[in-house]
Motif scaffolding. Structure first.
Motif, PDB file in Angstrom:
ATOM      1  N   ALA A 119       2.875   5.774  -6.652  1.00 45.09           N
ATOM      2  CA  ALA A 119       4.190   5.739  -6.006  1.00 45.09           C
ATOM      3  C   ALA A 119       4.062   5.907  -4.499  1.00 45.09           C
ATOM      4  O   ALA A 119       4.754   5.219  -3.724  1.00 45.09           O
ATOM      5  CB  ALA A 119       5.074   6.847  -6.590  1.00 45.09           C
ATOM      6  N   ILE A 120       3.175   6.797  -4.080  1.00 46.08           N
ATOM      7  CA  ILE A 120       2.981   7.016  -2.640  1.00 46.08           C
ATOM      8  C   ILE A 120       2.357   5.792  -1.990  1.00 46.08           C
ATOM      9  O   ILE A 120       2.754   5.389  -0.885  1.00 46.08           O
ATOM     10  CB  ILE A 120       2.116   8.273  -2.398  1.00 46.08           C
ATOM     11  CG1 ILE A 120       2.859   9.527  -2.877  1.00 46.08           C
ATOM     12  CG2 ILE A 120       1.773   8.419  -0.917  1.00 46.08           C
ATOM     13  CD1 ILE A 120       2.006  10.776  -2.912  1.00 46.08           C
ATOM     14  N   MET A 121       1.379   5.182  -2.668  1.00 48.33           N
ATOM     15  CA  MET A 121       0.757   3.972  -2.125  1.00 48.33           C
ATOM     16  C   MET A 121       1.797   2.854  -1.969  1.00 48.33           C
ATOM     17  O   MET A 121       1.780   2.108  -0.987  1.00 48.33           O
ATOM     18  CB  MET A 121      -0.380   3.523  -3.038  1.00 48.33           C
ATOM     19  CG  MET A 121      -1.570   4.477  -3.075  1.00 48.33           C
ATOM     20  SD  MET A 121      -2.503   4.515  -1.525  1.00 48.33           S
ATOM     21  CE  MET A 121      -3.478   3.029  -1.699  1.00 48.33           C
ATOM     22  N   GLN A 122       2.712   2.758  -2.926  1.00 49.15           N
ATOM     23  CA  GLN A 122       3.766   1.744  -2.818  1.00 49.15           C
ATOM     24  C   GLN A 122       4.692   2.035  -1.642  1.00 49.15           C
ATOM     25  O   GLN A 122       5.135   1.122  -0.941  1.00 49.15           O
ATOM     26  CB  GLN A 122       4.546   1.689  -4.134  1.00 49.15           C
ATOM     27  CG  GLN A 122       3.733   1.114  -5.288  1.00 49.15           C
ATOM     28  CD  GLN A 122       4.395   1.292  -6.650  1.00 49.15           C
ATOM     29  OE1 GLN A 122       5.339   2.077  -6.798  1.00 49.15           O
ATOM     30  NE2 GLN A 122       3.908   0.569  -7.650  1.00 49.15           N
ATOM     31  N   LEU A 123       4.966   3.324  -1.422  1.00 51.91           N
ATOM     32  CA  LEU A 123       5.783   3.708  -0.266  1.00 51.91           C
ATOM     33  C   LEU A 123       5.091   3.356   1.048  1.00 51.91           C
ATOM     34  O   LEU A 123       5.727   2.854   1.988  1.00 51.91           O
ATOM     35  CB  LEU A 123       6.070   5.210  -0.304  1.00 51.91           C
ATOM     36  CG  LEU A 123       7.266   5.647  -1.145  1.00 51.91           C
ATOM     37  CD1 LEU A 123       7.242   7.155  -1.343  1.00 51.91           C
ATOM     38  CD2 LEU A 123       8.566   5.217  -0.469  1.00 51.91           C
ATOM     39  N   LEU A 124       3.800   3.616   1.111  1.00 53.72           N
ATOM     40  CA  LEU A 124       3.042   3.278   2.321  1.00 53.72           C
ATOM     41  C   LEU A 124       3.085   1.776   2.584  1.00 53.72           C
ATOM     42  O   LEU A 124       3.187   1.333   3.733  1.00 53.72           O
ATOM     43  CB  LEU A 124       1.598   3.767   2.191  1.00 53.72           C
ATOM     44  CG  LEU A 124       1.395   5.282   2.298  1.00 53.72           C
ATOM     45  CD1 LEU A 124      -0.029   5.679   1.892  1.00 53.72           C
ATOM     46  CD2 LEU A 124       1.670   5.769   3.728  1.00 53.72           C
ATOM     47  N   SER A 125       3.032   1.001   1.506  1.00 53.22           N
ATOM     48  CA  SER A 125       3.112  -0.455   1.651  1.00 53.22           C
ATOM     49  C   SER A 125       4.472  -0.874   2.202  1.00 53.22           C
ATOM     50  O   SER A 125       4.572  -1.790   3.028  1.00 53.22           O
ATOM     51  CB  SER A 125       2.859  -1.137   0.300  1.00 53.22           C
ATOM     52  OG  SER A 125       1.553  -0.870  -0.149  1.00 53.22           O
ATOM     53  N   LEU A 126       5.544  -0.204   1.746  1.00 58.49           N
ATOM     54  CA  LEU A 126       6.881  -0.498   2.271  1.00 58.49           C
ATOM     55  C   LEU A 126       6.969  -0.208   3.769  1.00 58.49           C
ATOM     56  O   LEU A 126       7.576  -0.976   4.524  1.00 58.49           O
ATOM     57  CB  LEU A 126       7.937   0.330   1.519  1.00 58.49           C
ATOM     58  CG  LEU A 126       8.260  -0.074   0.082  1.00 58.49           C
ATOM     59  CD1 LEU A 126       9.248   0.928  -0.536  1.00 58.49           C
ATOM     60  CD2 LEU A 126       8.833  -1.484   0.028  1.00 58.49           C
ATOM     61  N   ILE A 127       6.366   0.904   4.186  1.00 56.44           N
ATOM     62  CA  ILE A 127       6.407   1.282   5.606  1.00 56.44           C
ATOM     63  C   ILE A 127       5.648   0.263   6.452  1.00 56.44           C
ATOM     64  O   ILE A 127       6.125  -0.187   7.493  1.00 56.44           O
ATOM     65  CB  ILE A 127       5.832   2.701   5.809  1.00 56.44           C
ATOM     66  CG1 ILE A 127       6.745   3.724   5.144  1.00 56.44           C
ATOM     67  CG2 ILE A 127       5.670   3.020   7.294  1.00 56.44           C
ATOM     68  CD1 ILE A 127       6.153   5.118   5.083  1.00 56.44           C
TER      69      ILE A 127
END
Length: 425
Positions: free
Chosen positions: A220-228
């Motif tokens: 989930a955090i990796m996906q958030l980083l990708s969004l940023i």
């Protein structure tokens, strides 16, 4: 007879800034950080000199108020190497007895005067360890009743040899610390034998596991980083974070930690995103990745401590060498904190970078230690393993055009910042 500093030490005792400072983590059997050994090496490109190292320890203790012990070790204990000359000086009392462990080198001659001095300091509340023990020699027996911790150098030692030492000192009721533990296999052997503490960088060595998948929280955090990185809308980022209640709580705890640079109380996710901005949010998410990996007390993870120290140190050095280049400082932080993700995820760095979009300068640094950021990362790694790579420090500093004095000050700031992260509850 106890002597004062001026009587005991030579007139040309080097200033503390002429030495490199390193801290090496000491872990317990739960893989939680409990202490650091503080190491000091003369800023020289020549071979390490034990006499110089002891002079370094004496110099640092004498300048304890300048060093700021709490800035370096935080809430952990600090281990110091000491010889007879250092012990017999009254400036040992510069150190807080409840925060340090004094390591007596095995090479120290055990005289009646030394035993009496150790007994006196132990009565004042100091804790003692015997360092680099490889046998149970007769001379050590004289100090054994006054010593709490036995540090056993396991380099080149068979499991049977270690077992004999563990049995001997265990029967004497001593706590056993295995030092120079460099592999998971060595750590497992030492655990099996009954060691209590472990020193070495085995925990930072990547163990590549074929087909290993990220934990749901990490994914989930990796996906958030990708969004940023993709510059997604703030509403989309906020919605993604809200899917994980524990992530929201962790983020709010981190942003409200003293020393983290946030001047106002943050009570909601929306407020956090507004106050933090994309750059700081990305940084905290990278930090939380390491916390999510460690069971129990999240922020006592030694890997988290190492990664945050690297990230902050690289950022601070870049700010010093490239003033006004905020984007470069942010990139340097990312290089430092990502440099241990192969260990964190059990995947090769190449595979990790295939999942996370980074610029070429970052990938060159992480994969090949190339370029400006690669030199910064090498510098951090050389400091961590100063016993093996100390001779590479001066050439790297010269290449970067960074002074020893500047490095020393930036290290203290990075240590303090990393310690603040570890205090998050």
């Amino acid at each position: 007879m106890i002597t004062d500093l001026n009587q005991q030490l030579p007139d040309d005792l080097p200033r503390v800034k002429e030495f490199f400072l390193a801290r090496q983590p000491i872990l317990n059997s739960d893989q939680t950080l409990v202490a650091y050994e503080l190491l000091f090496r003369r800023a020289s490109t020549g071979p390490a000199n034990v006499i110089d190292d002891l002079a370094a320890t004496a110099s640092v203790i004498a300048h304890a108020s300048e060093l700021g012990i709490s800035n370096v070790i935080g809430a952990s204990l600090g281990f110091f190497n000491v010889d007879a000359a250092v012990l017999m000086c009254d400036f040992v009392n510069f150190l807080p007895c409840d925060k340090v462990v004094l390591e007596i080198l095995e090479t120290v001659e055990v005289t009646p005067e030394l035993v009496a001095r150790v007994a006196e300091l132990a009565a004042q509340g100091f804790t003692f360890a015997l360092d680099d023990v490889i046998s149970h020699s007769e001379s050590l027996q004289k100090l054994l009743p006054l010593v709490k911790i036995i540090k056993i150098d396991i380099t080149g030692m068979s499991k049977d040899e270690m077992a004999k030492l563990v049995s001997h000192f265990g029967k004497a009721g001593k706590l056993l610390l295995a030092e120079k533990v460099e592999t998971i296999e060595q750590f497992t052997d030492c655990m099996d034998l009954g060691f209590h503490y472990f020193q070495g960088y085995y925990f930072a060595r990547p163990v590549i596991l074929s087909g290993k998948k990220l934990a749901p929280s990490q994914l989930a955090i990796m996906q958030l980083l990708s969004l940023i990185v993709a510059d997604a809308e703030t509403a989309e980022i906020e919605a993604a974070i809200k899917k994980d209640a524990s992530l929201v709580l962790t983020l709010l705890r981190l942003t409200n930690t003293p020393g983290m640079g946030i001047t106002q109380r943050i009570d909601s996710l929306g407020q956090a995103l507004t106050v933090l901005g994309r750059r700081q949010l990305q940084r905290w998410l990278q930090i939380i990745l390491y916390a999510e990996h460690h069971k129990g007390s999240h922020f006592a993870s030694p890997l988290l401590q190492l990664a945050t120290t690297r990230g902050k140190l690289l950022e601070l050095i870049t700010e010093t060498l490239k003033p006004g280049e905020r984007a470069m400082a942010d990139t340097a932080f990312t290089v430092g904190i990502m440099s241990l993700m192969d260990t964190l995820f059990g995947q090769s760095m190449k595979d990790i970078l295939a999942q996370v979009a980074v610029v070429d300068d970052v990938s060159d640094a992480l994969l090949y230690r190339r370029g400006f950021y690669g030199d910064l990362l090498k510098l951090a790694e050389y400091i961590e393993r100063i016993e093996k790579t100390g001779t590479l420090l001066m050439p790297t500093l010269k290449k970067l055009d960074l002074s020893i004095e500047d490095l020393y000050a930036l290290q203290l700031t990075a240590f303090d910042w990393s310690n603040n992260v570890s205090r998050v509850k």
